[in-house]
Design a protein around this motif. Sequence first.
Motif, short mmCIF file in Angstrom:
data_model
loop_
_atom_site.label_atom_id
_atom_site.label_comp_id
_atom_site.label_asym_id
_atom_site.label_seq_id
_atom_site.Cartn_x
_atom_site.Cartn_y
_atom_site.Cartn_z
N ARG A 114 0.85 -1.20 0.00
CA ARG A 114 0.00 0.00 0.00
C ARG A 114 0.87 1.23 0.00
O ARG A 114 1.74 1.41 0.86
CB ARG A 114 -0.92 0.00 1.23
CG ARG A 114 -1.85 -1.19 1.27
CD ARG A 114 -2.91 -1.02 2.33
NE ARG A 114 -3.81 0.06 2.01
CZ ARG A 114 -4.78 0.49 2.81
NH1 ARG A 114 -4.94 -0.07 3.99
NH2 ARG A 114 -5.56 1.48 2.46
N SER A 115 0.64 2.10 -0.97
CA SER A 115 1.51 3.26 -1.15
C SER A 115 1.41 4.25 0.00
O SER A 115 2.41 4.86 0.39
CB SER A 115 1.16 3.97 -2.47
OG SER A 115 -0.20 4.35 -2.48
N LYS A 116 0.24 4.38 0.60
CA LYS A 116 0.11 5.36 1.68
C LYS A 116 0.77 4.89 2.98
O LYS A 116 0.92 5.68 3.91
CB LYS A 116 -1.36 5.71 1.91
CG LYS A 116 -2.20 4.59 2.47
CD LYS A 116 -3.63 5.09 2.66
CE LYS A 116 -4.53 4.03 3.27
NZ LYS A 116 -5.90 4.53 3.45
N THR A 162 7.13 3.84 -2.35
CA THR A 162 5.86 4.45 -2.72
C THR A 162 5.53 4.18 -4.17
O THR A 162 4.39 3.85 -4.52
CB THR A 162 5.91 5.98 -2.47
OG1 THR A 162 6.22 6.22 -1.08
CG2 THR A 162 4.59 6.64 -2.81
N ARG A 166 2.48 1.74 -5.33
CA ARG A 166 1.43 2.40 -6.12
C ARG A 166 1.24 1.67 -7.45
O ARG A 166 0.12 1.49 -7.92
CB ARG A 166 1.81 3.86 -6.36
CG ARG A 166 0.71 4.67 -7.04
CD ARG A 166 1.05 6.14 -7.01
NE ARG A 166 1.08 6.64 -5.65
CZ ARG A 166 1.69 7.77 -5.29
NH1 ARG A 166 2.32 8.49 -6.20
NH2 ARG A 166 1.66 8.16 -4.04
#
Length: 200
Positions: A114-116, A162, A166
């Motif tokens: 998960r990028s966040k 990230t 993503r």
Amino acid sequence: MDFQSLRPWAASLQRFQGYIRVPDVSFSDFTNNQDSLSPSKITIQILILQFFYYIIATIFSFSIAWILGLDFSLDWVFNWNSVSLDNTLGLTMIGLWLFDSLLCVIFMTVIVGRSKLAWDFALTIHLINLIIVWIYSGSFPGNLVWWIVQILSCIILVSLGTWSTRWKELRETFFEGLVDPELGNGVGNQRPVIEMQDHS
């Protein structure tokens, strides 16, 4: 025995079996389930990433020591004095830690996905590393080169982590179901089957 009386029971059993489905749980489902952000799951993911972060550094350090004919010790991994610009070994350790971060991007993509969360995990790995190095060395890191390497390592892990997570999210979101895993053909590339009729 009257089999006709068993038919309603059989029909009820079939309907009941339709409601019960055993989920197909795999390692990727556990690590990438976006609906679950429980503290226990995040803790396990952090521990797994930290383990890979140190195991890669240990393997590389041991390999370098073996190639150079030096005695390996955990000081290479957990002592901030080993990172320096004064000798070849110190420069090698700098390259080792930066390469370690590059490889950890792969593990972050697979485990976190998960990028966040990439920022959180990257900073947490380096914060834990700071605490462990501080405890192992017995003093707070006072080596400027060590701090620069840690900052560069964190930048690599945050930026590439990230981007890769993503990319994985977008790939799973937009391309899921477009490829038939059995045939290897995209949904849009399927050709209609024309049946030939024998008019003889």
